[in-house]
Design a protein around this motif. Structure first.
Motif, mmCIF file in Angstrom:
data_model
loop_
_atom_site.group_PDB
_atom_site.id
_atom_site.type_symbol
_atom_site.label_atom_id
_atom_site.label_comp_id
_atom_site.label_asym_id
_atom_site.label_seq_id
_atom_site.Cartn_x
_atom_site.Cartn_y
_atom_site.Cartn_z
ATOM 1 N N PRO A 129 23.948 -6.210 -0.960
ATOM 2 C CA PRO A 129 23.697 -7.181 0.112
ATOM 3 C C PRO A 129 22.741 -6.598 1.141
ATOM 4 C CG PRO A 129 26.059 -6.944 -0.313
ATOM 5 C CD PRO A 129 25.371 -5.842 -1.047
ATOM 6 N N TRP A 130 21.825 -7.457 1.654
ATOM 7 C CA TRP A 130 20.867 -6.953 2.624
ATOM 8 C C TRP A 130 20.623 -7.963 3.733
ATOM 9 C CZ3 TRP A 130 16.740 -10.237 2.839
ATOM 10 C CH2 TRP A 130 16.377 -10.923 1.684
ATOM 11 N N VAL A 131 20.259 -7.422 4.893
ATOM 12 C CA VAL A 131 19.771 -8.183 6.040
ATOM 13 C C VAL A 131 18.426 -7.586 6.407
ATOM 14 C CG1 VAL A 131 20.134 -8.813 8.452
ATOM 15 C CG2 VAL A 131 22.093 -8.706 6.881
ATOM 16 N N TRP A 132 17.404 -8.436 6.483
ATOM 17 C CA TRP A 132 16.046 -7.960 6.794
ATOM 18 C C TRP A 132 15.714 -8.406 8.212
ATOM 19 C CZ3 TRP A 132 11.502 -8.775 2.795
ATOM 20 C CH2 TRP A 132 10.460 -7.886 3.099
ATOM 21 N N HIS A 133 15.516 -7.437 9.102
ATOM 22 C CA HIS A 133 15.203 -7.741 10.503
ATOM 23 C C HIS A 133 13.689 -7.720 10.669
ATOM 24 C CE1 HIS A 133 17.131 -7.639 14.714
ATOM 25 N NE2 HIS A 133 15.910 -8.152 14.811
ATOM 26 N N LEU A 134 13.122 -8.892 10.897
ATOM 27 C CA LEU A 134 11.667 -9.047 10.946
ATOM 28 C C LEU A 134 11.185 -9.180 12.383
ATOM 29 C CD1 LEU A 134 11.074 -11.528 7.979
ATOM 30 C CD2 LEU A 134 10.789 -9.043 7.990
ATOM 31 N N MET A 135 10.306 -8.280 12.759
ATOM 32 C CA MET A 135 9.590 -8.372 14.027
ATOM 33 C C MET A 135 8.092 -8.425 13.785
ATOM 34 S SD MET A 135 11.734 -5.738 16.419
ATOM 35 C CE MET A 135 13.500 -5.934 16.651
ATOM 36 N N ALA A 391 26.744 -11.005 5.360
ATOM 37 C CA ALA A 391 25.968 -10.531 4.211
ATOM 38 C C ALA A 391 26.795 -9.588 3.341
ATOM 39 C CB ALA A 391 24.703 -9.829 4.696
ATOM 40 N N ALA A 392 27.604 -8.739 3.971
ATOM 41 C CA ALA A 392 28.383 -7.746 3.227
ATOM 42 C C ALA A 392 29.403 -8.396 2.288
ATOM 43 C CB ALA A 392 29.092 -6.803 4.200
ATOM 44 N N ARG A 393 29.760 -9.656 2.546
ATOM 45 C CA ARG A 393 30.733 -10.350 1.688
ATOM 46 C C ARG A 393 30.101 -10.888 0.406
ATOM 47 N NH1 ARG A 393 32.214 -13.447 6.638
ATOM 48 N NH2 ARG A 393 33.784 -12.232 7.769
ATOM 49 N N GLN A 394 28.794 -10.768 0.302
ATOM 50 C CA GLN A 394 28.079 -11.311 -0.864
ATOM 51 C C GLN A 394 28.581 -10.665 -2.149
ATOM 52 O OE1 GLN A 394 23.687 -11.243 -0.596
ATOM 53 N NE2 GLN A 394 23.714 -10.264 -2.609
ATOM 54 N N THR A 395 28.731 -11.455 -3.197
ATOM 55 C CA THR A 395 29.159 -10.930 -4.476
ATOM 56 C C THR A 395 28.097 -10.019 -5.086
ATOM 57 O OG1 THR A 395 29.853 -11.487 -6.721
ATOM 58 C CG2 THR A 395 28.258 -12.967 -5.681
ATOM 59 N N ARG A 396 28.554 -9.020 -5.834
ATOM 60 C CA ARG A 396 27.620 -8.121 -6.527
ATOM 61 C C ARG A 396 27.637 -8.373 -8.034
ATOM 62 N NH1 ARG A 396 27.071 -2.455 -3.260
ATOM 63 N NH2 ARG A 396 27.559 -3.250 -1.188
ATOM 64 N N ASP A 397 28.101 -9.527 -8.438
ATOM 65 C CA ASP A 397 28.118 -9.876 -9.860
ATOM 66 C C ASP A 397 26.700 -9.847 -10.423
ATOM 67 O OD1 ASP A 397 30.802 -10.252 -9.597
ATOM 68 O OD2 ASP A 397 30.714 -12.465 -9.563
ATOM 69 N N GLY A 398 26.574 -9.322 -11.635
ATOM 70 C CA GLY A 398 25.279 -9.287 -12.306
ATOM 71 C C GLY A 398 24.413 -8.110 -11.923
ATOM 72 N N ALA A 399 24.991 -7.117 -11.233
ATOM 73 C CA ALA A 399 24.198 -5.960 -10.791
ATOM 74 C C ALA A 399 23.712 -5.147 -11.978
ATOM 75 C CB ALA A 399 25.036 -5.093 -9.863
#
Length: 426
Positions: A129-135, A391-399
């Protein structure tokens, strides 16, 4: 939460506000009990690094204009590819950190200079899971080849990268879309901020009984990263030519280009305009208390800058370009003053203030209140935490596997190098 922060640079090795903002968020997240590790590049000069900062990435420094303007075209393209698209060494370093730290979420910041597309592809393949902080318009920049967005790359970013994005302004989101990339997943607009202790609000404002004190600042003052300082110097010349000399303009920042000093001398402004050099961030914020106006021409496509927000709490009124992303957060005549991004636009507003037709005190008081109330990091950090938690709760199925990621990175790096060099070897 265990949060892995990824950034091309990390203070004290920094270019500007993007990296400084990253450190402020990291320090505040750690203070709130989160376990944060920072993955960044080896510093360009010796710096001390605390244990939670891992400087194991390799930087392709695209900001050295002397090198980039003089090397062969094929070298420029190879450097651009390593900076923007794929650097297998950095993918390997990321995989090692993921294996060792096992983060709940990756918190991604500025990726230019470290093979950003490859790093995002690695996170995607592993379903981290990721969060992209865009400035800045980083996704579009990473898709550039010879300064033009490659449509096929833009389409793949849209198709594959679905996560959580924090953008500092709607203007930035719109710009990225105009360049060919619609951000997928959840997009939150969170403005930039002020952090730490707030300076006191001044007790006295400019009333026309002394020279008007104008200040401007930028990390780097040069034409390669144009912050419009030449517009302010020309505005000063216009005021002087109109017979108005009851003002001063101080410009802070590292001067990398003799053009600005020459412009001051050519216009005989040495008594009115001064290049003051660089100050530490805390010292610069404290210095704003001694000025009436913060002049902010901004870049032509400034997403949202920290400096106008840092000047406001002391009552220093920002005169800003209407093109700036900051302008969507603040109201003209209420919290700030907005002008066209031209020397005449700034000269006209400065003249209005000098002639007493604009009262700075109510604007300064309202601007200070707004920033203290709505733009302090203490106010905004809970929103950032919520986004990271979601975001951290996102499933990691299919990794996929780390071996798959590294093999793909090596293949992509070699193929990219061949495709770039082939036309020059014919």
């Amino acid at each position: 939460m265990k949060i892995l922060v990824i950034s091309n640079l990390y203070p004290p090795d920094a270019l500007g506000g993007y990296e400084m903002g990253c450190r402020q968020v990291v320090e505040n997240l750690r203070a709130r009990g989160h376990e944060v590790r920072v993955l960044t590049t080896a510093p360009r000069t010796p710096v001390a690094s605390p244990p939670h900062v891992r400087r194991t990435l390799r930087l392709t420094d695209m900001w050295v204009d002397y090198h980039m303007s003089r090397c062969a075209t094929v070298t420029q393209l190879l450097d651009e590819s390593e900076s923007h698209r794929i650097n297998a060494f950095n993918v390997h370093a990321l995989l090692a950190e993921l294996d060792d730290f096992e983060p709940d979420v990756a918190y991604v910041w500025m990726l230019t200079g470290i093979g950003g597309l490859g790093l995002m592809a690695a996170l995607h393949h592993l379903r981290v899971p990721w969060v992209w902080h865009l400035m800045d318009d980083v996704p579009a920049t990473l898709c550039q080849l010879d300064n033009r967005v490659v449509p096929a790359l833009a389409r793949e970013i849209e198709r594959q990268l679905r996560g959580h994005t924090i953008a500092c302004s709607q203007q930035l989101v719109d710009e990225i879309e105009r360049r060919g990339i619609r951000l997928q997943g959840e997009v939150e607009i969170v403005p930039n901020w002020v952090a730490g202790p707030i300076p006191p609000l001044r007790s006295e404002f400019y009333q026309g009984d002394r020279p008007l004190r104008i200040v401007a600042s930028a990390a780097h003052i040069d034409r390669c990263y144009d912050k419009g300082m030449d517009l302010l110097i020309k505005a000063a010349a216009t005021l002087r030519d109109q017979g108005r000399e009851n003002f001063s303009l101080d410009i802070f920042g590292q001067v990398n280009d003799s053009f600005y000093g020459d412009l001051i001398k050519t216009n005989h402004l040495s008594g009115l305009v001064k290049l003051r050099g660089s100050l530490k961030q805390a010292d610069l914020i404290a210095a704003y208390q001694d000025y009436d106006i913060f002049a902010f021409p901004a870049r032509l496509r400034e997403p949202c800058a920290f400096a106008p927000l840092e000047a406001a709490p002391s009552g220093c009124v920002t005169v800003m370009s209407i093109l700036s992303g900051n302008s969507e957060w603040l109201v003209h005549g209420v919290h700030c003053l907005k002008v066209p991004r031209t020397s005449d636009g700034f000269a006209h507003m400065f003249g209005e203030i000098l002639d007493g037709r604009v009262d700075l005190e109510p604007i300064g008081r309202r601007g200070a209140l707004a920033v203290r109330r709505d733009f302090h990091l203490d106010k905004l950090l809970p929103r950032i935490e919520q986004i990271l938690t979601k975001a951290a709760r996102q499933t990691r199925d299919g990794a996929g596997t780390t071996d798959e990621v590294y093999r793909l990175a090596l293949l992509a790096e070699k193929l990219t190098s061949i495709l770039i060099q082939e036309p020059y070897c014919a």
